[in-house]
Motif scaffolding. Structure first.
Motif, PDB file in Angstrom:
ATOM      1  N   HIS A  96       5.987  60.645  15.438  1.00  0.00           N
ATOM      2  CA  HIS A  96       5.863  59.809  16.632  1.00  0.00           C
ATOM      3  C   HIS A  96       4.431  59.944  17.144  1.00  0.00           C
ATOM      4  O   HIS A  96       4.105  60.879  17.871  1.00  0.00           O
ATOM      5  CB  HIS A  96       6.868  60.277  17.681  1.00  0.00           C
ATOM      6  N   VAL A  97       3.570  58.986  16.771  1.00  0.00           N
ATOM      7  CA  VAL A  97       2.129  59.110  17.025  1.00  0.00           C
ATOM      8  C   VAL A  97       1.769  58.696  18.443  1.00  0.00           C
ATOM      9  O   VAL A  97       1.005  59.383  19.123  1.00  0.00           O
ATOM     10  CB  VAL A  97       1.332  58.273  15.998  1.00  0.00           C
TER      11      VAL A  97
ATOM     12  N   GLY B 225      -6.178  64.035  15.975  1.00  0.00           N
ATOM     13  CA  GLY B 225      -4.753  63.943  15.685  1.00  0.00           C
ATOM     14  C   GLY B 225      -3.867  63.646  16.867  1.00  0.00           C
ATOM     15  O   GLY B 225      -2.641  63.813  16.781  1.00  0.00           O
ATOM     16  N   THR B 226      -4.440  63.175  17.974  1.00  0.00           N
ATOM     17  CA  THR B 226      -3.625  62.895  19.164  1.00  0.00           C
ATOM     18  C   THR B 226      -3.277  61.416  19.313  1.00  0.00           C
ATOM     19  O   THR B 226      -2.622  61.041  20.284  1.00  0.00           O
ATOM     20  CB  THR B 226      -4.341  63.365  20.437  1.00  0.00           C
TER      21      THR B 226
ATOM     22  N   VAL C  85     -14.770  50.009  25.094  1.00  0.00           N
ATOM     23  CA  VAL C  85     -13.774  51.064  24.946  1.00  0.00           C
ATOM     24  C   VAL C  85     -14.214  51.973  23.806  1.00  0.00           C
ATOM     25  O   VAL C  85     -14.474  51.502  22.689  1.00  0.00           O
ATOM     26  CB  VAL C  85     -12.373  50.489  24.647  1.00  0.00           C
ATOM     27  N   ILE C  86     -14.320  53.265  24.096  1.00  0.00           N
ATOM     28  CA  ILE C  86     -14.820  54.233  23.126  1.00  0.00           C
ATOM     29  C   ILE C  86     -13.790  55.330  22.915  1.00  0.00           C
ATOM     30  O   ILE C  86     -13.328  55.943  23.877  1.00  0.00           O
ATOM     31  CB  ILE C  86     -16.143  54.869  23.613  1.00  0.00           C
ATOM     32  N   VAL C  87     -13.436  55.562  21.663  1.00  0.00           N
ATOM     33  CA  VAL C  87     -12.584  56.701  21.306  1.00  0.00           C
ATOM     34  C   VAL C  87     -13.486  57.805  20.782  1.00  0.00           C
ATOM     35  O   VAL C  87     -14.318  57.565  19.889  1.00  0.00           O
ATOM     36  CB  VAL C  87     -11.556  56.288  20.230  1.00  0.00           C
ATOM     37  N   THR C  88     -13.361  59.006  21.357  1.00  0.00           N
ATOM     38  CA  THR C  88     -14.228  60.098  20.922  1.00  0.00           C
ATOM     39  C   THR C  88     -13.612  61.452  21.249  1.00  0.00           C
ATOM     40  O   THR C  88     -12.836  61.574  22.200  1.00  0.00           O
ATOM     41  CB  THR C  88     -15.615  59.992  21.591  1.00  0.00           C
ATOM     42  N   HIS C  89     -13.939  62.448  20.434  1.00  0.00           N
ATOM     43  CA  HIS C  89     -13.590  63.825  20.788  1.00  0.00           C
ATOM     44  C   HIS C  89     -14.802  64.548  21.366  1.00  0.00           C
ATOM     45  O   HIS C  89     -14.722  65.716  21.717  1.00  0.00           O
ATOM     46  CB  HIS C  89     -13.065  64.582  19.559  1.00  0.00           C
ATOM     47  N   ASP C  90     -15.936  63.810  21.472  1.00  0.00           N
ATOM     48  CA  ASP C  90     -17.193  64.374  21.970  1.00  0.00           C
ATOM     49  C   ASP C  90     -17.218  64.287  23.499  1.00  0.00           C
ATOM     50  O   ASP C  90     -17.561  63.248  24.074  1.00  0.00           O
ATOM     51  CB  ASP C  90     -18.368  63.595  21.363  1.00  0.00           C
TER      52      ASP C  90
END
Length: 255
Positions: A24-25, A46-47, A200-205
């Motif tokens: 279930h992502v 991975g979230t 819209v920006i997806v980042t882990h930074d």
């Protein structure tokens, strides 16, 4: 097609769920992004951040829930054959440039394929967009001659060629050194001053997100656990958010 008229679009995500097999992502994701703002979605790997981004551009279809762009549903059955009156583009993590094409040919690819305007105007747009990202005079270079940071900026220039109302970035700082990351952040900030679009920006930074964002959403275990301005996110008392932010390796100290 009038490429001079651009605007920001609003995004509203309601009860979005996505499963891949037993995993279930996305878990009942709810989020609102305002027209014209620069919005970052942060969180550990991975979230579900990139999966959420792919739903916004319809590269994925949800199991249930809906996404509204300017209050128009993306996935509702009655809306599937309607043409949207906004333009959007995406900058992929890998840049996704065509190695067989020059820088200029990569930037002008969509314009030529769609026959949006005549060739002299296409060449003007290519020069304009490369100048916007600080790459004047690079039209004839091969992609193999570019550094990682230059490839990112060419990918941005290609996305800007259609003057999108919505532009999305998937992990734009991946594989970039700190100096190049700083240059990219300033490029995105300078574009904010010259365009009206929603970003819209997806980042882990985390530091990158705090620097470029108007607002930030934190994802954890497939759902949104907090939304706020950079200052509000840093001041959050939520243990999940604080656990992500206040680590010694990010250079941000908790109280």
């Amino acid at each position: 097609m009038d490429l001079s008229d651009t605007r920001g679009v609003s995004i509203r995500i309601e009860h979005l769920n996505k499963r891949f097999g037993e995993k279930h992502v996305l878990r009942d994701v709810n989020l609102e992004i305002r027209a014209g703002e620069t919005f970052c979605i942060i969180g550990p790997s991975g979230t579900g951040k990139s999966v959420l981004l792919k739903h916004i551009v319809k590269l994925e279809t949800p199991d249930d829930g809906e996404i509204y762009i300017d209050d128009q549903p993306l996935f509702a059955q009655q809306n599937r054959h309607n043409l949207h009156d906004y333009r959007y583009s995406m900058v992929f993590q890998s840049s996704a440039l065509f190695n067989s094409l020059t820088v200029g040919e990569n930037v002008g690819l969509w314009l030529r394929e769609k026959r949006v305007c005549k060739e002299p105007r296409i060449r003007e747009i290519i020069r304009e967009k490369l100048a916007q990202v600080g790459l004047e005079g690079t039209e004839d270079l091969r992609t193999s001659e570019l550094s990682g940071g230059m490839k990112k900026r060419v990918a941005i220039a290609r996305s800007l060629a259609m003057n999108p109302d919505l532009i999305l970035y998937d992990e734009p700082t991946a594989e970039l050194d700190p100096v190049t990351t700083d240059e990219l952040a300033n490029t995105i900030l300078s574009l904010k001053e010259s365009t009206k679009n929603t970003t819209v920006i997806v980042t882990h930074d985390l530091n990158f997100a705090l620097y470029v964002s108007d607002r930030i959403a934190m994802m954890h275990a497939g759902t949104i656990v907090g939304v706020g301005t950079p200052a509000e996110i840093k001041a959050s008392s939520d243990p999940i958010i604080r656990g992500f932010i206040y680590t010694t390796t990010k250079g941000i100290k908790g109280e």
